[in-house]
Design a protein around this motif. Structure first.
Motif, mmCIF file in Angstrom:
data_model
loop_
_atom_site.group_PDB
_atom_site.id
_atom_site.type_symbol
_atom_site.label_atom_id
_atom_site.label_comp_id
_atom_site.label_asym_id
_atom_site.label_seq_id
_atom_site.Cartn_x
_atom_site.Cartn_y
_atom_site.Cartn_z
ATOM 1 N N SER A 88 12.102 -24.868 -10.601
ATOM 2 C CA SER A 88 12.749 -24.903 -11.907
ATOM 3 C C SER A 88 13.561 -23.617 -12.072
ATOM 4 C CB SER A 88 11.707 -24.996 -13.030
ATOM 5 O OG SER A 88 10.964 -23.787 -13.098
ATOM 6 N N GLU A 111 12.905 -29.526 -9.737
ATOM 7 C CA GLU A 111 11.767 -30.112 -10.451
ATOM 8 C C GLU A 111 12.165 -31.388 -11.188
ATOM 9 O OE1 GLU A 111 9.397 -28.378 -14.101
ATOM 10 O OE2 GLU A 111 8.878 -27.299 -12.256
ATOM 11 N N GLU A 112 13.356 -31.379 -11.789
ATOM 12 C CA GLU A 112 13.787 -32.547 -12.565
ATOM 13 C C GLU A 112 14.154 -33.756 -11.695
ATOM 14 O OE1 GLU A 112 17.518 -29.739 -12.709
ATOM 15 O OE2 GLU A 112 15.364 -29.480 -12.756
ATOM 16 N N ASP A 113 14.284 -33.572 -10.385
ATOM 17 C CA ASP A 113 14.593 -34.684 -9.472
ATOM 18 C C ASP A 113 13.388 -35.145 -8.664
ATOM 19 O OD1 ASP A 113 17.190 -34.491 -10.330
ATOM 20 O OD2 ASP A 113 17.967 -33.614 -8.482
#
Length: 179
Positions: free
Chosen positions: A101, A58-60
């Motif tokens: 996540s 999710e963070e990428d």
């Protein structure tokens, strides 16, 4: 093994039902080579024009796909921001991504983090693990049969790895590991 282009079934946790793989009953592979997409479509016994979806940390997701919000169900397409992800980029430069996540799927998240540590990309190919017209595979006997019939290199069930000794890709992997 994924870094070295093995294609594996990934069985983890709860059963899945529905039109797409969401990381508990999936076929996973490295996302970098067009040949991987070709092989995945052969494994799935479907036309070569069919796209392969990426699963992404999710963070990428904003970095590689311009996705600013969680996309846990592969419902939306985004423009891919790099040429490095050839196996998961459709001809029109889009991808229908699933974001993961730690909260949504901890084991898949940990796999993606480990893959990112080795490659710089927290992205994998993710396609459904199913027989055509029969739904997702939920029995070990069916998984073994599918692996042999469809020429996967092996499978992972709840963290335990099983490899197909007759797989030419696995044999190449072994040979390269000893060099």
């Amino acid at each position: 093994m994924l870094v070295d282009d093995l294609i594996l079934a990934w069985i983890n946790g709860k059963y899945e039902i529905g039109p797409r793989a969401l990381g508990n009953r999936s076929i996973i592979a490295a996302p970098f080579n067009e040949t991987t997409k070709t092989r995945l479509n052969e494994i799935k016994q479907r036309e070569q024009f069919r796209p392969i979806a990426p699963v992404c940390l999710e963070e990428d997701s904003a970095r590689w796909f311009g996705c600013e919000n969680p996309s846990p169900y592969m419902l939306y397409t985004y423009v891919t921001n790099t040429d490095a992800l050839a196996a998961v980029t459709h001809v029109n430069k889009t991808a229908r991504i699933q974001t993961v996540s730690q909260l949504s799927n901890e084991n898949l998240y940990n796999l993606l983090k480990a893959f990112k540590k080795r490659t710089g990309y927290g992205v994998l190919c993710n396609t459904s693990l199913n027989f055509n017209g029969r739904g997702f595979i939920n029995k070990l006997d069916d998984l073994s049969l599918y692996t042999i019939q469809h020429k996967l290199d092996g499978f992972v069930v709840n963290g335990k790895v099983y490899l197909l000794k007759s797989s030419k890709h696995y044999q190449e992997y072994l040979k390269n590991r000893t060099i």
